[in-house]
Motif scaffolding. Structure first.
Motif, PDB file in Angstrom:
ATOM      1  N   VAL A 154       0.849  -0.657  -0.104  1.00  0.00           N
ATOM      2  CA  VAL A 154      -0.303   0.232   0.313  1.00  0.00           C
ATOM      3  C   VAL A 154       0.730   1.196  -0.043  1.00  0.00           C
ATOM      4  N   ILE A 155       1.684   1.400   0.721  1.00  0.00           N
ATOM      5  CA  ILE A 155       3.114   2.375   0.948  1.00  0.00           C
ATOM      6  C   ILE A 155       3.519   2.622  -0.530  1.00  0.00           C
ATOM      7  N   PHE A 156       3.975   1.337  -1.005  1.00  0.00           N
ATOM      8  CA  PHE A 156       4.075   1.552  -2.241  1.00  0.00           C
ATOM      9  C   PHE A 156       3.581   2.091  -3.258  1.00  0.00           C
ATOM     10  N   ARG A 157       2.425   1.427  -3.417  1.00  0.00           N
ATOM     11  CA  ARG A 157       1.423   2.512  -4.502  1.00  0.00           C
ATOM     12  C   ARG A 157       1.261   3.575  -4.300  1.00  0.00           C
ATOM     13  N   ILE A 158       1.151   4.324  -2.444  1.00  0.00           N
ATOM     14  CA  ILE A 158       0.681   6.115  -2.822  1.00  0.00           C
ATOM     15  C   ILE A 158       2.183   6.597  -3.326  1.00  0.00           C
ATOM     16  N   PHE A 159       3.175   6.490  -3.245  1.00  0.00           N
ATOM     17  CA  PHE A 159       4.165   6.589  -3.371  1.00  0.00           C
ATOM     18  C   PHE A 159       3.882   6.636  -5.082  1.00  0.00           C
ATOM     19  N   ALA A 160       3.574   5.608  -5.674  1.00  0.00           N
ATOM     20  CA  ALA A 160       3.990   5.916  -6.983  1.00  0.00           C
ATOM     21  C   ALA A 160       2.518   6.619  -7.470  1.00  0.00           C
ATOM     22  N   ILE A 205      -2.185   9.468 -18.644  1.00  0.00           N
ATOM     23  CA  ILE A 205      -1.673   9.721 -17.439  1.00  0.00           C
ATOM     24  C   ILE A 205      -2.769   9.785 -15.773  1.00  0.00           C
ATOM     25  N   SER A 206      -3.497  10.425 -17.181  1.00  0.00           N
ATOM     26  CA  SER A 206      -4.956  10.458 -16.025  1.00  0.00           C
ATOM     27  C   SER A 206      -6.162   9.142 -16.046  1.00  0.00           C
ATOM     28  N   LEU A 207      -6.173   8.350 -16.971  1.00  0.00           N
ATOM     29  CA  LEU A 207      -6.456   7.215 -16.451  1.00  0.00           C
ATOM     30  C   LEU A 207      -5.910   5.974 -16.042  1.00  0.00           C
ATOM     31  N   ILE A 208      -4.116   5.984 -16.015  1.00  0.00           N
ATOM     32  CA  ILE A 208      -3.371   5.618 -14.905  1.00  0.00           C
ATOM     33  C   ILE A 208      -3.661   6.629 -13.121  1.00  0.00           C
ATOM     34  N   TYR A 268       2.970  14.031  -9.791  1.00  0.00           N
ATOM     35  CA  TYR A 268       3.778  14.626 -10.609  1.00  0.00           C
ATOM     36  C   TYR A 268       3.902  14.474 -11.945  1.00  0.00           C
ATOM     37  N   TRP A 269       4.317  13.579 -12.776  1.00  0.00           N
ATOM     38  CA  TRP A 269       4.518  13.337 -14.465  1.00  0.00           C
ATOM     39  C   TRP A 269       2.985  13.863 -15.110  1.00  0.00           C
ATOM     40  N   LEU A 270       1.551  14.076 -14.059  1.00  0.00           N
ATOM     41  CA  LEU A 270       0.790  14.545 -14.999  1.00  0.00           C
ATOM     42  C   LEU A 270       0.688  16.015 -14.323  1.00  0.00           C
ATOM     43  N   VAL A 271       1.049  16.447 -13.953  1.00  0.00           N
ATOM     44  CA  VAL A 271       2.052  17.866 -13.527  1.00  0.00           C
ATOM     45  C   VAL A 271       2.446  18.543 -14.426  1.00  0.00           C
ATOM     46  N   SER A 272       3.534  18.088 -14.514  1.00  0.00           N
ATOM     47  CA  SER A 272       4.468  18.676 -15.478  1.00  0.00           C
ATOM     48  C   SER A 272       3.830  18.229 -16.897  1.00  0.00           C
ATOM     49  N   SER A 273       3.581  17.294 -17.006  1.00  0.00           N
ATOM     50  CA  SER A 273       3.599  17.464 -18.549  1.00  0.00           C
ATOM     51  C   SER A 273       2.640  18.666 -18.704  1.00  0.00           C
ATOM     52  N   ILE A 274       1.605  19.014 -18.216  1.00  0.00           N
ATOM     53  CA  ILE A 274       0.302  19.598 -18.692  1.00  0.00           C
ATOM     54  C   ILE A 274       0.887  21.198 -18.070  1.00  0.00           C
TER      55      ILE A 274
END
Length: 207
Positions: free
Chosen positions: A70-76, A100-103, A82-88
């Protein structure tokens, strides 16, 4: 593509995902092996299965294996966000933002199950239908909930050729996984990224 549109995609996926999971959880018992599904439309079946571990039902051994996952998933999810906001901000291609939004939505949907469902619901065991916010407490602690799966598409089945090592002659089904809307969102996002990789990740223009 604006951040507001990405948020709309994420919220829409989460609403469909959580509504379907909560409906199944509060209205049906777990579907035992070799029993009739909730809905059977030929190649489409609706079941009720709970996944206590990672994808495909795998589990991390040990008392803290689930919590580590669960902790790993939260970090992911934070990384994907971050990838989404950066890409926008970098004016990434529309298809990249959608993927990215779907993932992100799919990953967050399954995290909600893992983190909160054990506290919110009673257990779906021994033929019991779960209830929300039971007086006696939930079936597990915070972070130890099970992910609710319900979609099953056994498109075709047959036997592996005898000449194949290990699995030769064994019976198989395709597609033999039980999944949910969140899993579907992740899979669709990844597949679209692969199919439209040139648009999603264009080569930098030469000066």
């Amino acid at each position: 593509m604006k951040l507001s549109k990405a948020i709309f995609i994420i919220v829409l996926v989460l609403l469909i995902d959580q509504a379907s999971k909560i409906y199944i959880k509060l209205n049906y018992t777990l579907t035992p092996s070799n029993s009739d599904p909730i809905v059977d439309w030929g190649k489409f079946q609706l079941l009720f299965y709970e996944n206590a571990g990672a994808a495909w039902g795998m589990e991390i051994p040990g008392d803290y294996g689930k919590l580590i996952l669960v902790i790993f998933r939260i970090f992911a999810v934070f990384g994907i966000g971050y990838w989404l906001v950066s890409s926008i901000k970098k004016n990434g291609h529309r298809i990249l933002i959608i993927c990215i939004s779907l993932i992100f939505a799919g990953a967050l949907g399954n995290i909600i199950d893992s983190v909160f469902y054990g506290v919110i619901f009673s257990g779906s065991y021994h033929g019991a239908i779960a209830t929300a916010f039971p007086e006696s407490g939930g079936y597990a602690g915070l972070g130890y909930g099970h992910v609710v799966d319900m979609l099953y598409f056994p498109l075709f089945e047959g036997n592996w050729p005898e000449w194949m090592p290990v699995v030769g002659g064994d019976r198989f089904k395709f597609f033999n996984a039980i999944f949910n809307v969140a899993d579907s969102a992740i899979t669709i996002g990844v597949i679209l990224l692969i199919l439209f990789s040139k648009k999603a990740f264009p080569e930098p223009k030469k000066s």
